[in-house]
Design a protein around this motif. Structure first.
Motif, mmCIF file in Angstrom:
data_model
loop_
_atom_site.group_PDB
_atom_site.id
_atom_site.type_symbol
_atom_site.label_atom_id
_atom_site.label_comp_id
_atom_site.label_asym_id
_atom_site.label_seq_id
_atom_site.Cartn_x
_atom_site.Cartn_y
_atom_site.Cartn_z
ATOM 1 N N LEU A 105 55.257 69.411 29.620
ATOM 2 C CA LEU A 105 54.806 69.591 28.234
ATOM 3 C C LEU A 105 55.037 71.029 27.784
ATOM 4 O O LEU A 105 55.526 71.272 26.680
ATOM 5 C CB LEU A 105 53.329 69.223 28.109
ATOM 6 C CG LEU A 105 52.713 69.369 26.724
ATOM 7 C CD1 LEU A 105 53.396 68.436 25.728
ATOM 8 C CD2 LEU A 105 51.216 69.102 26.778
ATOM 9 N N ALA A 109 49.263 69.390 20.455
ATOM 10 C CA ALA A 109 49.482 70.119 21.708
ATOM 11 C C ALA A 109 50.194 71.443 21.448
ATOM 12 O O ALA A 109 49.870 72.467 22.064
ATOM 13 C CB ALA A 109 50.278 69.261 22.681
ATOM 14 N N ARG A 160 50.889 70.021 33.661
ATOM 15 C CA ARG A 160 51.482 69.844 32.334
ATOM 16 C C ARG A 160 52.696 70.740 32.116
ATOM 17 O O ARG A 160 53.002 71.142 31.003
ATOM 18 C CB ARG A 160 50.426 70.135 31.267
ATOM 19 C CG ARG A 160 49.241 69.169 31.341
ATOM 20 C CD ARG A 160 48.161 69.518 30.350
ATOM 21 N NE ARG A 160 47.586 70.820 30.698
ATOM 22 C CZ ARG A 160 46.929 71.600 29.843
ATOM 23 N NH1 ARG A 160 46.741 71.236 28.620
ATOM 24 N NH2 ARG A 160 46.437 72.750 30.242
ATOM 25 N N ARG A 216 54.937 60.099 23.938
ATOM 26 C CA ARG A 216 53.679 60.496 23.291
ATOM 27 C C ARG A 216 53.864 60.348 21.790
ATOM 28 O O ARG A 216 54.987 60.275 21.300
ATOM 29 C CB ARG A 216 53.323 61.948 23.609
ATOM 30 C CG ARG A 216 53.043 62.209 25.060
ATOM 31 C CD ARG A 216 52.745 63.670 25.257
ATOM 32 N NE ARG A 216 52.539 63.957 26.672
ATOM 33 C CZ ARG A 216 51.553 64.712 27.112
ATOM 34 N NH1 ARG A 216 50.691 65.240 26.285
ATOM 35 N NH2 ARG A 216 51.423 64.940 28.399
ATOM 36 N N THR A 219 48.033 72.772 36.052
ATOM 37 C CA THR A 219 47.253 71.637 35.557
ATOM 38 C C THR A 219 48.119 70.397 35.348
ATOM 39 O O THR A 219 47.691 69.450 34.698
ATOM 40 C CB THR A 219 46.529 72.008 34.244
ATOM 41 O OG1 THR A 219 47.493 72.429 33.276
ATOM 42 C CG2 THR A 219 45.498 73.103 34.477
ATOM 43 N N TYR A 224 49.827 75.897 32.757
ATOM 44 C CA TYR A 224 50.259 74.518 32.465
ATOM 45 C C TYR A 224 50.820 73.855 33.721
ATOM 46 O O TYR A 224 50.578 72.677 33.966
ATOM 47 C CB TYR A 224 51.277 74.504 31.324
ATOM 48 C CG TYR A 224 50.639 74.381 29.957
ATOM 49 C CD1 TYR A 224 50.759 73.213 29.218
ATOM 50 C CD2 TYR A 224 49.890 75.421 29.411
ATOM 51 C CE1 TYR A 224 50.168 73.094 27.963
ATOM 52 C CE2 TYR A 224 49.292 75.313 28.172
ATOM 53 C CZ TYR A 224 49.429 74.144 27.450
ATOM 54 O OH TYR A 224 48.827 74.018 26.225
#
Length: 188
Positions: free
Chosen positions: A115, A148, A112, A140, A110, A107
């Protein structure tokens, strides 16, 4: 603690010097079972030697850093588990933690990472995630966060199965091994 350190050093020296790791065969069983059996056999041999020789016996000791291990096990909660059950539990926890760490790295790579940090509590039920509050923080939708989180759990299970598959002889054993790991973690 000193005797445990000496025995641990001797076990790893023997394992490395005699290339015993090369005898591990995934077709003959699980790697953790191989290690446990190797340790049992080693301990039986050491007990026999102890009965015949005084401590020392001309064995050259390899220096290992035991401080971190001692600290880890000092913090381990006391339980009624026997050493084999503790070994199984620690093995399972290490695999679970490695799967989480691998996912966290993915994550982060990338872009993220934020998140992942927000949703990692949903992986093993450690905490309940307040999706409405989180949606506001991350700007979001609540539905997008639930999706997610579901994908995160799915990827985590997939990574855990991959890690387990590396330790068993056959793909058909993965499900049984995962169940065994979950059972081991559940022991207190």
């Amino acid at each position: 603690a000193e005797d445990a350190r000496d025995l641990t050093q001797a076990f790893f020296v023997k394992l490395l010097e005699k290339s015993d790791l090369g005898t591990a065969d995934r077709h003959r069983g699980r790697f953790r079972t191989f290690l446990l059996t190797a340790m049992k056999n080693f301990m039986a041999g050491e007990w026999r030697k102890e009965q015949a020789l005084k401590r020392g016996g001309g064995v050259e000791l390899l220096s290992l850093d035991f401080d971190s291990a001692e600290e880890t096990y000092r913090l381990e909660p006391s339980s009624e588990l026997n050493p084999e059950q503790l070994y199984e539990r620690r093995w399972a926890l290490e695999l679970l933690q490695r799967a989480v760490a691998d996912l966290e790295a993915h994550y982060a790579e990338t872009g993220r990472g934020e998140l992942f940090e927000a949703l990692k509590g949903s992986l093993m039920g450690e905490e309940t995630v307040d999706y409405s509050e989180l949606a506001k923080q991350l700007e979001r939708s609540e539905g997008a966060l639930r999706t997610a989180a579901s994908r995160l759990r799915s990827r985590w299970r997939e990574r855990l199965r991959e890690l387990v598959a590396d330790t068993v002889a056959d793909e058909s054993e993965v499900s049984d091994e995962v169940r065994s790991l979950i059972t081991s973690v559940g022991r207190v």
